[in-house]
Design a protein around this motif. Structure first.
Motif, PDB file in Angstrom:
ATOM      1  N   VAL A 269       0.834  -1.198   0.000  1.00 36.51           N
ATOM      2  CA  VAL A 269       0.000   0.000   0.000  1.00 36.51           C
ATOM      3  C   VAL A 269       0.870   1.250   0.000  1.00 36.51           C
ATOM      4  O   VAL A 269       1.725   1.417   0.870  1.00 36.51           O
ATOM      5  N   ALA A 270       0.655   2.141  -0.966  1.00 35.46           N
ATOM      6  CA  ALA A 270       1.386   3.408  -1.017  1.00 35.46           C
ATOM      7  C   ALA A 270       0.811   4.386   0.001  1.00 35.46           C
ATOM      8  O   ALA A 270      -0.344   4.276   0.401  1.00 35.46           O
ATOM      9  N   GLY A 271       1.612   5.354   0.414  1.00 33.48           N
ATOM     10  CA  GLY A 271       1.116   6.350   1.360  1.00 33.48           C
ATOM     11  C   GLY A 271       2.071   7.496   1.607  1.00 33.48           C
ATOM     12  O   GLY A 271       1.653   8.627   1.847  1.00 33.48           O
ATOM     13  N   LEU A 272       3.385   7.227   1.545  1.00 33.64           N
ATOM     14  CA  LEU A 272       4.373   8.282   1.783  1.00 33.64           C
ATOM     15  C   LEU A 272       4.389   9.259   0.618  1.00 33.64           C
ATOM     16  O   LEU A 272       4.458   8.864  -0.541  1.00 33.64           O
ATOM     17  N   GLN A 273       4.338  10.557   0.943  1.00 38.11           N
ATOM     18  CA  GLN A 273       4.463  11.610  -0.064  1.00 38.11           C
ATOM     19  C   GLN A 273       5.582  12.563   0.339  1.00 38.11           C
ATOM     20  O   GLN A 273       5.701  12.944   1.509  1.00 38.11           O
ATOM     21  N   VAL A 274       6.392  12.947  -0.638  1.00 44.07           N
ATOM     22  CA  VAL A 274       7.526  13.842  -0.427  1.00 44.07           C
ATOM     23  C   VAL A 274       7.253  15.153  -1.151  1.00 44.07           C
ATOM     24  O   VAL A 274       6.832  15.151  -2.315  1.00 44.07           O
ATOM     25  N   ARG A 275       7.509  16.245  -0.475  1.00 38.61           N
ATOM     26  CA  ARG A 275       7.327  17.565  -1.094  1.00 38.61           C
ATOM     27  C   ARG A 275       8.545  17.911  -1.941  1.00 38.61           C
ATOM     28  O   ARG A 275       9.680  17.899  -1.458  1.00 38.61           O
ATOM     29  N   HIS A 276       8.305  18.215  -3.201  1.00 41.94           N
ATOM     30  CA  HIS A 276       9.374  18.634  -4.111  1.00 41.94           C
ATOM     31  C   HIS A 276       8.885  19.898  -4.807  1.00 41.94           C
ATOM     32  O   HIS A 276       8.044  19.849  -5.702  1.00 41.94           O
ATOM     33  N   GLY A 277       9.379  21.049  -4.356  1.00 39.17           N
ATOM     34  CA  GLY A 277       8.842  22.315  -4.842  1.00 39.17           C
ATOM     35  C   GLY A 277       7.412  22.461  -4.365  1.00 39.17           C
ATOM     36  O   GLY A 277       7.127  22.370  -3.174  1.00 39.17           O
ATOM     37  N   ASP A 278       6.491  22.646  -5.284  1.00 35.53           N
ATOM     38  CA  ASP A 278       5.075  22.771  -4.939  1.00 35.53           C
ATOM     39  C   ASP A 278       4.306  21.468  -5.147  1.00 35.53           C
ATOM     40  O   ASP A 278       3.080  21.449  -5.074  1.00 35.53           O
ATOM     41  N   THR A 279       5.032  20.388  -5.419  1.00 34.42           N
ATOM     42  CA  THR A 279       4.389  19.120  -5.744  1.00 34.42           C
ATOM     43  C   THR A 279       4.598  18.106  -4.631  1.00 34.42           C
ATOM     44  O   THR A 279       5.679  18.023  -4.041  1.00 34.42           O
ATOM     45  N   TRP A 280       3.551  17.327  -4.332  1.00 36.46           N
ATOM     46  CA  TRP A 280       3.674  16.196  -3.419  1.00 36.46           C
ATOM     47  C   TRP A 280       3.815  14.937  -4.263  1.00 36.46           C
ATOM     48  O   TRP A 280       2.910  14.575  -5.005  1.00 36.46           O
ATOM     49  N   ILE A 281       4.967  14.271  -4.167  1.00 37.05           N
ATOM     50  CA  ILE A 281       5.240  13.052  -4.930  1.00 37.05           C
ATOM     51  C   ILE A 281       4.863  11.843  -4.075  1.00 37.05           C
ATOM     52  O   ILE A 281       5.357  11.685  -2.956  1.00 37.05           O
ATOM     53  N   THR A 282       3.979  10.992  -4.598  1.00 42.84           N
ATOM     54  CA  THR A 282       3.669   9.738  -3.922  1.00 42.84           C
ATOM     55  C   THR A 282       4.766   8.734  -4.249  1.00 42.84           C
ATOM     56  O   THR A 282       4.991   8.400  -5.413  1.00 42.84           O
ATOM     57  N   VAL A 283       5.469   8.264  -3.223  1.00 38.81           N
ATOM     58  CA  VAL A 283       6.624   7.393  -3.436  1.00 38.81           C
ATOM     59  C   VAL A 283       6.162   6.010  -3.898  1.00 38.81           C
ATOM     60  O   VAL A 283       5.334   5.368  -3.255  1.00 38.81           O
ATOM     61  N   ASN A 284       6.706   5.583  -5.010  1.00 37.51           N
ATOM     62  CA  ASN A 284       6.450   4.254  -5.565  1.00 37.51           C
ATOM     63  C   ASN A 284       7.566   3.339  -5.078  1.00 37.51           C
ATOM     64  O   ASN A 284       8.642   3.281  -5.668  1.00 37.51           O
ATOM     65  N   ALA A 285       7.334   2.653  -3.968  1.00 36.70           N
ATOM     66  CA  ALA A 285       8.386   1.851  -3.348  1.00 36.70           C
ATOM     67  C   ALA A 285       8.688   0.613  -4.181  1.00 36.70           C
ATOM     68  O   ALA A 285       7.796  -0.140  -4.558  1.00 36.70           O
ATOM     69  N   LEU A 286       9.976   0.408  -4.457  1.00 41.99           N
ATOM     70  CA  LEU A 286      10.403  -0.761  -5.220  1.00 41.99           C
ATOM     71  C   LEU A 286      10.511  -1.979  -4.300  1.00 41.99           C
ATOM     72  O   LEU A 286      10.756  -1.835  -3.098  1.00 41.99           O
ATOM     73  N   PRO A 287      10.374  -3.174  -4.837  1.00 42.27           N
ATOM     74  CA  PRO A 287      10.525  -4.376  -4.004  1.00 42.27           C
ATOM     75  C   PRO A 287      11.907  -4.429  -3.357  1.00 42.27           C
ATOM     76  O   PRO A 287      12.925  -4.142  -4.004  1.00 42.27           O
ATOM     77  N   ASN A 288      11.930  -4.736  -2.056  1.00 42.45           N
ATOM     78  CA  ASN A 288      13.174  -4.923  -1.294  1.00 42.45           C
ATOM     79  C   ASN A 288      14.053  -3.682  -1.233  1.00 42.45           C
ATOM     80  O   ASN A 288      15.265  -3.769  -1.030  1.00 42.45           O
ATOM     81  N   ALA A 289      13.452  -2.515  -1.411  1.00 42.64           N
ATOM     82  CA  ALA A 289      14.197  -1.250  -1.310  1.00 42.64           C
ATOM     83  C   ALA A 289      13.874  -0.564   0.008  1.00 42.64           C
ATOM     84  O   ALA A 289      12.804  -0.761   0.593  1.00 42.64           O
ATOM     85  N   PHE A 290      14.811   0.241   0.488  1.00 45.01           N
ATOM     86  CA  PHE A 290      14.554   1.162   1.589  1.00 45.01           C
ATOM     87  C   PHE A 290      14.393   2.564   1.019  1.00 45.01           C
ATOM     88  O   PHE A 290      15.024   2.919   0.018  1.00 45.01           O
ATOM     89  N   VAL A 291      13.568   3.362   1.661  1.00 41.29           N
ATOM     90  CA  VAL A 291      13.478   4.786   1.354  1.00 41.29           C
ATOM     91  C   VAL A 291      14.340   5.517   2.381  1.00 41.29           C
ATOM     92  O   VAL A 291      14.125   5.379   3.584  1.00 41.29           O
ATOM     93  N   VAL A 292      15.325   6.252   1.903  1.00 42.73           N
ATOM     94  CA  VAL A 292      16.246   6.967   2.781  1.00 42.73           C
ATOM     95  C   VAL A 292      15.964   8.459   2.675  1.00 42.73           C
ATOM     96  O   VAL A 292      15.826   8.986   1.564  1.00 42.73           O
ATOM     97  N   ASN A 293      15.836   9.115   3.831  1.00 42.29           N
ATOM     98  CA  ASN A 293      15.741  10.574   3.788  1.00 42.29           C
ATOM     99  C   ASN A 293      16.660  11.201   4.818  1.00 42.29           C
ATOM    100  O   ASN A 293      16.964  10.612   5.866  1.00 42.29           O
TER     101      ASN A 293
END
Length: 383
Positions: A269-293
């Motif tokens: 299930v997607a849910g994380l969104q990252v602000r990039h400028g004026d846009t909210w990007i819904t993160v498309n998580a890849l299999p077996n990946a970590f999201v690093v911020n």
């Protein structure tokens, strides 16, 4: 470590907790805790007023429920860590650009076994489906934040986010209390212990690359965090189904106050969104990946070369969602300020020295507030 050192560390930790209590982080939340999971399971047709966000803060785009997103969907950068460790300078440069532009990236081929990632997800999913009384035995308080919780911030009457969570400490060892780790399901402590050890190693590898990309020695950022006594902790986020997802948020916009966050997202299930400028990007998580911020401490240490980005979590009415956020943080009492090598007469320091303990006290009292705190300190330096 001898007994005297242990006593001194324990006293220092106790003193810090007492300091927080005096500043408003006591043993009691300001009002009765509302478990979001219990609300979600009570067949509500709408959400209580306490969870309704002002129109300006709501997610106004179509909420995406399942992976994968469209093939051409905008996404945060994807970085192959094994390629960088093998000497690929092009991938190393791409990581540097991701840190400077997004403050976010996905990392693949990171060295953590997929089986361990899946086991950690499943153990914690089973925990959140235990009977309420089993979870309540681990209820947390504002003073330490450790345990089973449902809110950030201690402001009475504040608007709340649509999530429950579990917070626990790994490092420094003096803060690690296995009695505050759940004992059910039966494998949860063993799996979480191994998972934490692997993510500390991953954090150390990332720190060396981040340092090198700033043009300083590989050990520089770790030394700034503290070679001994740096912090590692985890927050498991549980987002129940929400009857009116367009009115609520799973987690309000914020930038993380610490150093690095290594997120294991929900694999369905997607849910994380990252602000990039004026846009909210819904993160498309890849299999077996970590999201690093990168957190605010990395923005401060890099003198704003690296970016800590606002992010938020959206919810949906059809499926629950869960993620594991692992935080790799500076030692709590070390003054954090821009690295000396990154400061000059033409590029003065943008931030005053401040310990991570003082810094994170803000989010633990006020709750998530965008990038208010890190930006307010830029204005302090610049008058």
């Amino acid at each position: 470590m001898n007994n005297q050192d242990s006593i001194m560390i324990e006293k220092e930790t106790t003193d810090k907790i007492e300091m927080k209590t005096k500043k408003g982080l006591g043993e009691m939340w300001p009002e009765p805790i509302i478990r979001v999971q219990s609300l979600a399971e009570s067949n509500l047709t709408t959400v209580p007023d306490r969870f309704i966000k002002p129109p300006s803060q709501r997610a106004n785009e179509t909420i995406i429920v399942d992976y994968p997103l469209e093939a051409d969907a905008m996404n945060i950068p994807v970085i192959d860590l094994s390629s960088i460790l093998s000497g690929n300078q092009e991938d190393k440069k791409r990581m540097s650009e991701a840190c400077r532009e997004f403050g976010f990236f996905q990392v693949i081929n990171h060295g953590v076994r997929p089986e361990l990632m899946d086991a950690a997800r499943e153990a914690w999913r089973r925990f959140f489906h235990l009977p309420a009384e089993a979870k309540e035995a681990y209820s947390n308080s504002p003073s330490t934040y450790e345990g089973y919780g449902s809110r950030l911030g201690v402001e009475e009457g504040a608007l709340l986010d649509w999530n429950d969570y579990y917070f626990l400490n790994f490092l420094p060892l003096v803060l690690k209390d296995l009695n505050k780790w759940p004992s059910l399901p039966s494998n949860i402590r063993e799996v979480t212990e191994e998972y934490g050890e692997e993510l500390v190693k991953l954090g150390e590898r990332l720190m060396r690359i981040f340092s090198s990309n700033l043009g300083v020695k590989e050990e520089q950022l770790q030394e700034a965090f503290g070679v001994e006594g740096f912090g590692a902790c985890m927050r498991v986020n549980y987002y129940p189904k929400c009857p009116r997802p367009e009115l609520a948020l799973g987690l309000s916009p914020h930038s993380d106050p610490g150093g690095i966050t290594i997120l294991l997202p929900d694999n369905h299930v997607a849910g994380l969104q990252v602000r990039h400028g004026d846009t909210w990007i819904t993160v498309n998580a890849l299999p077996n990946a970590f999201v690093v911020n990168l957190g605010d401490q990395m923005q401060i240490l890099s003198n704003s070369i690296y970016k800590s980005s606002e992010h938020r979590v959206i919810v949906n009415s059809q499926k629950e969602r869960m993620s594991l956020a692992f935080f790799y943080n500076p030692k709590s009492d070390i003054p954090i300020q821009p690295l000396q090598q990154l400061v000059s007469a033409t590029n003065p320091p943008l931030y005053p020295p401040m310990s991570f303990d003082e810094y994170r006290l803000f989010i633990r009292t006020q709750g998530p507030r965008g990038k208010t705190y890190v930006e307010s300190h830029v204005s302090l330096v610049n008058g």
